[in-house]
Design a protein around this motif. Structure first.
Motif, PDB file in Angstrom:
ATOM      1  N   GLU A 229       0.734  -1.032   0.203  1.00  0.00           N
ATOM      2  CA  GLU A 229       0.136  -0.041  -0.104  1.00  0.00           C
ATOM      3  C   GLU A 229       0.708   1.398  -0.124  1.00  0.00           C
ATOM      4  OE1 GLU A 229      -3.565   1.996   2.832  1.00  0.00           O
ATOM      5  OE2 GLU A 229      -2.950  -0.068   2.869  1.00  0.00           O
ATOM      6  N   LYS A 230       2.115   1.324   0.797  1.00  0.00           N
ATOM      7  CA  LYS A 230       2.714   2.356   0.735  1.00  0.00           C
ATOM      8  C   LYS A 230       3.492   2.745  -0.583  1.00  0.00           C
ATOM      9  CE  LYS A 230       4.294   1.787   5.721  1.00  0.00           C
ATOM     10  NZ  LYS A 230       5.504   1.626   6.407  1.00  0.00           N
ATOM     11  N   ASN A 231       3.549   1.816  -1.691  1.00  0.00           N
ATOM     12  CA  ASN A 231       4.281   1.944  -2.680  1.00  0.00           C
ATOM     13  C   ASN A 231       3.245   2.301  -3.925  1.00  0.00           C
ATOM     14  OD1 ASN A 231       6.896   1.809  -1.844  1.00  0.00           O
ATOM     15  ND2 ASN A 231       6.679  -0.243  -1.631  1.00  0.00           N
ATOM     16  N   THR A 232       1.721   2.068  -3.707  1.00  0.00           N
ATOM     17  CA  THR A 232       0.997   2.317  -4.666  1.00  0.00           C
ATOM     18  C   THR A 232       0.894   3.648  -5.599  1.00  0.00           C
ATOM     19  OG1 THR A 232      -0.656   0.860  -3.415  1.00  0.00           O
ATOM     20  CG2 THR A 232      -1.495   2.179  -5.154  1.00  0.00           C
ATOM     21  N   ASP A 233       1.015   4.574  -4.751  1.00  0.00           N
ATOM     22  CA  ASP A 233       1.205   6.032  -5.466  1.00  0.00           C
ATOM     23  C   ASP A 233       2.429   6.059  -6.402  1.00  0.00           C
ATOM     24  OD1 ASP A 233      -1.108   6.658  -4.290  1.00  0.00           O
ATOM     25  OD2 ASP A 233      -0.350   7.911  -2.792  1.00  0.00           O
ATOM     26  N   ARG A 234       3.645   5.765  -5.923  1.00  0.00           N
ATOM     27  CA  ARG A 234       4.892   5.688  -6.764  1.00  0.00           C
ATOM     28  C   ARG A 234       4.658   4.907  -7.764  1.00  0.00           C
ATOM     29  NH1 ARG A 234      10.329   7.130  -5.342  1.00  0.00           N
ATOM     30  NH2 ARG A 234      11.199   7.451  -7.584  1.00  0.00           N
TER      31      ARG A 234
END
Length: 358
Positions: A229-234
């Motif tokens: 989830e922490k890397n979804t935007d990137r």
């Protein structure tokens, strides 16, 4: 022969060497009892898992007082070990003289009080000291030393961990993961794709990913695996910016079209202690068994081989991708010879020889 495993993970979690070793021993007809991560004493709403999976395989679970990261002083560790020991003795009922204990927990020196005459083999598969959240890991190192000293042998999955273990154990050995499958020689085909087969989480160096996407527009980069989830935007931003990035859900290697790939990449962030301690992961020899060379970053202690390119800079990483593309078929003979030595029978022979040592 019966093997009793102790682990801090659930058996249902992503397969690692503890699962691989349990399955290996089962395949040779041995009995395995697998103690998975203990519940906390206050988790009364959760039922302990004690399940007979097959005639030779049983999963058990006990309880603990405190999370291992919070046992900062000896008293906490002592109270927890007493509590867990009672739980284990109660659930096991009978101990055979020839039972072999396979321990994956750095803080389980109390096992010797339960299994006084049995052989205990401790397998260290993570840098627990580097992972410690408090006290710079001093308490972890103390508990690790006690556990290795009561063990008949210590197995480690990397060169740095082997060096660490040898301080406390006279019988320490390198014991790498292996390939479940034989080497498969790739067919001649047009290969224009780079594979990242992994859990795409905080370990990934996304600045490096952007660099190689930009520098290698002629290649497609296939990211296969769950995205944290922490890397979804990137990942979303990279996907919008670069047409050569293609995302796929988690898929087994055997269900991928491997004829399109010429290399697999492991682009981890540099300077992370527990990543730098890795010599080979569970997927290393699986990927190589399909004929795929590897390019790594942030992993200075990774396995040394002609078909494994260990980059120190972003530019070098990109250059190694192109080198793997150019030399893909040339590298196949060396990969085949390597995989012949990384088969289940070699690891089974190794662990039996360790067990039979006086």
């Amino acid at each position: 022969m019966r093997f009793i495993f102790f682990s801090k993970t659930m058996y249902s979690e992503t397969p690692r060497i503890r699962h691989q070793l349990a399955e290996l021993l089962l395949s040779y007809g041995h009995e395995v009892i697998f103690y998975q991560r203990p519940l906390f004493f206050f988790e009364s709403n959760k039922k302990l898992i004690n399940q007979k999976i097959s005639e030779n395989f049983e999963i058990k679970q006990t309880k603990q007082l405190l999370h291992h990261q919070l046992r900062l002083i000896g008293l906490f560790s002592f109270l927890n070990s007493q509590y867990e020991a009672v739980q284990i003795i109660s659930s096991l009922k009978k101990v055979n003289s020839d039972d072999i204990i396979i321990n994956f927990n750095y803080d389980y020196s109390f096992l010797r009080k339960i299994f006084k005459e049995n052989k205990i083999i401790t397998l260290i598969n993570d840098d627990f000291v580097a992972q410690a959240k408090f006290n710079k890991g001093k308490h972890v190192l103390e508990y690790l030393s006690k556990t290795l000293k009561i063990s008949n042998a210590t197995l480690t999955v990397s060169y740095p961990l082997l060096k660490q273990a040898k301080i406390f154990s006279e019988s320490a050995y390198l014991f790498l993961p292996w390939s479940k499958e034989k080497y498969i020689r790739p067919i001649q085909s047009e290969r224009k794709s780079v594979l990242l087969w992994a859990h795409i989480d905080v370990r990934i160096d996304f600045d490096l990913i952007e660099y190689i996407l930009k520098e290698n527009e002629k290649f497609e980069f296939h990211f296969v695996g769950p995205i944290s989830e922490k890397n979804t935007d990137r990942i979303k931003l990279l996907k919008e910016k670069y047409n050569n990035l293609i995302l796929f859900p988690a898929t087994s290697l055997n269900h991928l079209n491997l004829n399109t790939y010429f290399v697999s990449i492991i682009p981890y962030r540099a300077g992370v202690a527990d990543i730098e301690a890795v010599t080979a992961s569970n997927k290393t020899f699986q990927l190589l068994s399909k004929g795929l060379p590897l390019v790594t970053y942030g992993m200075p202690n990774f396995y040394e081989h002609q078909a494994i390119f260990k980059a120190k800079t972003y530019q070098e990483f990109s250059e190694f991708i192109n080198k793997a593309h150019k030399e893909f078929y040339i590298l196949q003979s060396s990969i085949e010879e390597l995989i012949k030595l990384q088969q289940p029978e070699q690891r089974y022979t190794k662990i039996l020889s360790i067990i039979n040592e006086e």
